[in-house]
Design a protein around this motif. Sequence first.
Motif, PDB file in Angstrom:
ATOM      1  N   LEU A  30       7.044  98.945 -14.378  1.00  0.00           N
ATOM      2  CA  LEU A  30       6.324  99.928 -13.566  1.00  0.00           C
ATOM      3  C   LEU A  30       7.169 101.176 -13.341  1.00  0.00           C
ATOM      4  O   LEU A  30       6.695 102.308 -13.490  1.00  0.00           O
ATOM      5  CB  LEU A  30       5.916  99.319 -12.212  1.00  0.00           C
ATOM      6  N   PRO A  41       0.331  97.033  -7.842  1.00  0.00           N
ATOM      7  CA  PRO A  41       0.922  97.831  -8.935  1.00  0.00           C
ATOM      8  C   PRO A  41       0.521  99.304  -8.913  1.00  0.00           C
ATOM      9  O   PRO A  41       1.322 100.176  -9.258  1.00  0.00           O
ATOM     10  CB  PRO A  41       0.430  97.125 -10.192  1.00  0.00           C
ATOM     11  N   SER A  74       7.614 103.164 -16.476  1.00  0.00           N
ATOM     12  CA  SER A  74       6.339 103.791 -16.834  1.00  0.00           C
ATOM     13  C   SER A  74       6.143 105.094 -16.074  1.00  0.00           C
ATOM     14  O   SER A  74       5.461 105.997 -16.531  1.00  0.00           O
ATOM     15  CB  SER A  74       5.172 102.854 -16.539  1.00  0.00           C
ATOM     16  N   THR A 101      -0.966  96.541 -14.243  1.00  0.00           N
ATOM     17  CA  THR A 101      -0.389  97.456 -15.239  1.00  0.00           C
ATOM     18  C   THR A 101      -1.333  97.637 -16.419  1.00  0.00           C
ATOM     19  O   THR A 101      -1.480  98.739 -16.951  1.00  0.00           O
ATOM     20  CB  THR A 101       0.973  96.946 -15.739  1.00  0.00           C
TER      21      THR A 101
END
Lengths: 610, 127
Positions: free
Chosen positions: B20, B108, B23, A408
Amino acid sequence: MATDYERLILNENPDAVVITTTSGEIVHWSPAAVAMFGYSRELASGQRLQELIAPADLREAAGQRLAAALDTGAATYEAVHWRQGGSLFNLDVSVRRIAGEPPVVLWAFKDVTDLKLLRDVKFVEGKYLVLLESTPDATLMVNPAGRIVLANGQAERLFGYLPGELRGQSVDTLLPSRFGKAHVGHRANYFAHPRTRSMGAGLELYGLRKDGTEFPVEISLSPLATDEGTVVMSAVRDISGRKKAEQKFRGLLESAPDAMVIVDRTGVIVLVNSQAERLFGHSKEYLLGKSVDVLVPDRLRARHPALRTGFFADPRPRAMGEGQELFGLRSDGTEFPVEISLSPLETEDGVLVSSAIRDITDRRVIERALHEKNLELQSAAAAKDRFLATMSHELRTPMNAIIGYTGTLMMRLAGPLTPDQARQLGIIQSSAKHLLSLINDLLDLAKIESDKREVMMEDVDVDAVIEEVTTSLRPLADKKGIRFRLEKSADLPPLRTDRRAFSQIVINLVGNAIKFTESGEVVVKARRDVVGQNASRIVSVKDTGCGISPENLQRLFQAFTQLDSSSTRRHEGTGLGLYLSQKLAALIGGRLTCDSSVGVGSTFELSLPE
Amino acid sequence: MARVLVVEDHEVNLELMRYLLTSFGHDVVTAPDGEVAVRAFDREPFDLIVCDVHMPKMDGLQFLAAIRSRAQIAIPPVVAVTASAMVGDREQLLKAGFNGYVSKPIEPTTFVQQLEAFMNERRTAEQ
């Protein structure tokens, strides 16, 4: 008053003179009577005459004769009597009632044994000699007085006498002296109940030769009623040979490692060896003649006869009670597990069963220990499986956070990064991925080595898998500026194999090739080889890397080997890749080989059977 | 934008998935175990459920069975995200009725796209 002559006749008469009361009590016992019967005057005095000299079985007949004589006043007859010590002899008896106050009975006995013998001999020889000479057995005829009336040639030879030498001899001369006394009793008994039978059943009998040597015999007796009274015919068989065989057999029995118990059809023990005595704690003497049940625990006795009957119905060597647990019973009441093998034993007395009995206590203990060990190992293997699954799960969970958040950040979801931050995050990321592949390889290996890696065979499109792998690895090759080519085979059918293992091997081979090649190219090729009946699929990965020296080729497939230790720093890897690939190849029935020359490059080939 | 229910007992990993997904513009409801997730499922509709397998109280499989027993409510795609990555785990979970399987550690950069693909698959199938 008696005159001197009368006294002389009474006392010095060569015939035995006895005076009794009318009820048979002895009042006079002449010196000749002492000599003839062996009892002193003092001993005889007051005794009942018939009880003293008549064998038990003849007493009644003697009593009747006396009664008759007393009736008529006098009588003369022949009789068999015995003397002190029991030997029998033939007598002529005169008896006379003498009136008086009180009346008495006068007896005169004349020993006619020899005369009688001569008559018996004459009679029996005339009638039976020819017949007896033609029988194979040694045969003797004996009269009630125990004299040999007739001995055939076979008997003379058997006992070592000259022809005719045995005639008239007491039969006791053919017996070892230790049997003499008992024999007289047996003989008297026999004449009392004459019937055909074998002599001394269950006893060991011996004959005595003229030269004093002994030999084991078996004797059968049959009575023969003649005009001259009963004689007994004895057939004598020398059983030295059989005894010797028996000895040999016993020797064999004793030398057997197992306890041996020989049992007849009714379950009676006829023979045991000393191993059996020790095993069961019973003496031979105790066991012989007993039912074999004394060696069987109570709770198992009920089914024992059925087992025995089953055996005699089909007598052949076999294990007893196959599939059943058998136990023996010791004299102290304890039980022990046994294994028994049975075999039939043909004997003159019919079929016997010989059982070899082995104490398997020790084996049972070992079996139990083994069984427990097995369970332990099984649970250890299960624990290892659980451990592997747990480890895999537990290691991945934190890796998820590390790789995830590094990702991330690098995706700049949390904001912009300085060049240093980006570079350092890159190092964290590649280290984490390396750690992950190390974990994966180790878990795979652990599974393969504990045979827990399951193989799932399915139809796999080989070209599709290779294409997937090359697509995912192409960026690496591009980054290093090397050419990366895939040469597909022309329309090959799907291959039956484990997809995951197959693609794992291909990833490893292609990854290695790119990793160790600095310039040039990596070529991946799939083809089909047919040798005779056997077709196989070959995936080859060819590079133009540094190559491997022949001595290093030998260590190539070992674990944690990167060949050039100086290159270890440069080439990131777990050192498990080829080792694992080779294990996987073997797991799916294939083979991994390498062909290489230093400075030119290497070709790895995975060969899988179709 | 989709409404996603994320069920995960490991707090850090739950936060990672939530982070995640949000986002990339999705609306996320979280639950620390199956029981809480069932209540959330009963309360509001979701376009996707992302679910761990090993959890206390009610694990992923029990949770799946629980929401399946509610015949009156339409069930969105349910994707298992699990660290159970041993051979056969994937097959077993798909057989148990999960619509998708993602092994941990997640990647990710592609995680959200992987999940969106399961939703799109369903939409395509429905059309």
